[in-house]
Design an enzyme around this catalytic site. Structure first.
Site, PDB file in Angstrom:
ATOM      1  N   SER A   7     -66.957  75.399 -30.014  1.00 43.16           N
ATOM      2  CA  SER A   7     -65.790  76.062 -30.588  1.00 43.16           C
ATOM      3  C   SER A   7     -65.455  77.270 -29.724  1.00 43.16           C
ATOM      4  CB  SER A   7     -66.083  76.510 -32.024  1.00 43.16           C
ATOM      5  OG  SER A   7     -65.017  77.277 -32.553  1.00 43.16           O
ATOM      6  N   ARG A   8     -64.191  77.675 -29.795  1.00 41.25           N
ATOM      7  CA  ARG A   8     -63.775  78.935 -29.180  1.00 41.25           C
ATOM      8  C   ARG A   8     -63.576  80.011 -30.234  1.00 41.25           C
ATOM      9  NH1 ARG A   8     -61.671  74.921 -26.134  1.00 41.25           N
ATOM     10  NH2 ARG A   8     -62.088  75.025 -23.884  1.00 41.25           N
ATOM     11  N   LYS A  12     -67.020  81.785 -35.896  1.00 38.97           N
ATOM     12  CA  LYS A  12     -67.989  80.734 -36.212  1.00 38.97           C
ATOM     13  C   LYS A  12     -69.313  80.999 -35.495  1.00 38.97           C
ATOM     14  CE  LYS A  12     -64.789  76.956 -37.264  1.00 38.97           C
ATOM     15  NZ  LYS A  12     -64.421  75.541 -36.978  1.00 38.97           N
ATOM     16  N   ASP A  72     -66.656  70.533 -38.581  1.00 32.98           N
ATOM     17  CA  ASP A  72     -65.277  70.264 -38.956  1.00 32.98           C
ATOM     18  C   ASP A  72     -65.188  70.581 -40.437  1.00 32.98           C
ATOM     19  OD1 ASP A  72     -62.697  69.441 -37.975  1.00 32.98           O
ATOM     20  OD2 ASP A  72     -62.854  67.729 -39.324  1.00 32.98           O
ATOM     21  N   ARG A 193     -69.594  76.532 -45.061  1.00 36.80           N
ATOM     22  CA  ARG A 193     -70.178  76.489 -43.726  1.00 36.80           C
ATOM     23  C   ARG A 193     -71.566  77.107 -43.712  1.00 36.80           C
ATOM     24  NH1 ARG A 193     -66.373  78.680 -41.429  1.00 36.80           N
ATOM     25  NH2 ARG A 193     -65.237  76.795 -40.893  1.00 36.80           N
TER      26      ARG A 193
END
Length: 213
Positions: A7-8, A12, A72, A193
């Protein structure tokens, strides 16, 4: 051991770092897509969250050679029969336009009474290992963890923290507050998450021991 978070989104990466810190796991260096050589990314055309996360981890392992974690996630609204779901990030038609996504969702629920505004966040985290590391660690090549967070949709945005649908999502554990009004630590404790990432902690701990054995 270096582990790629595919991920960028720096939020996160920080979230997983906090989860590892709270669990006392050392010896894992998390890096993002910004920290590895750029590679072509396969479009996320999966039918569900698992498919999309696995697309990202397969790319990461193939191109970087690192253990790769990807998530995701999205929001499922009862009144919309589980949508936006896997389309959450591009619900308005433009990927990652949080403001437009939130406006559209509010518009779709404008006439929906409070008792029918139930929703939940879903996060599927996948950790994929290069074959040689999986064999050395005695682990599966692909490891899947899921987390879910129950709540409802507010009638207007509340708070400025978080990202995505956080200003609209009112978690059951914090009546009257949106996720965007919670501290990062409280969000980690409750979130979809955070729950999914916590399930990967024992596996990451095993990998950290492998590196130092």
């Amino acid at each position: 051991m270096r582990v790629l978070v595919a991920s960028r989104n720096e939020k996160k990466l920080k979230e997983l770092n906090r989860v590892l810190d709270n669990a006392g796991v050392t010896g894992i260096e998390l890096v993002s897509l910004r920290d590895v050589a750029e590679y072509p990314e396969t479009p996320e055309t999966g039918a569900d969250f698992v498919d999309n996360a696995r697309i990202k981890t397969a790319d990461g392992v193939r191109h970087s050679g690192l253990v790769t974690i990807a998530d995701d996630s999205g929001i499922s609204v009862d009144e919309l029969r589980g949508m936006p779901g896997v389309l959450s990030a591009r619900w308005s038609g433009v990927h990652g336009d949080d403001a437009a996504n939130n406006r559209l969702l509010l518009g779709q629920l404008s006439d929906t009474p409070d008792e029918r505004r139930g929703a939940h966040y879903v996060s599927v985290c996948v950790m994929e290992l290069p074959q040689e590391i999986a064999v050395a660690a005695g682990m599966d090549t692909v490891n899947v963890a899921e987390g879910r967070w129950e709540g409802r949709i507010a009638r207007e945005e509340q708070g400025v923290g978080g990202f995505g649908y956080d200003p609209l999502f009112l978690p059951d554990e914090e009546p009257g507050k949106s996720v965007a009004q919670l501290s990062a630590e409280r969000k980690d404790e409750l979130s979809h998450r955070g729950k999914a990432l916590a399930k990967l902690v024992p596996l990451l701990e095993r990998l950290s021991r492998l590196e130092t054995a």
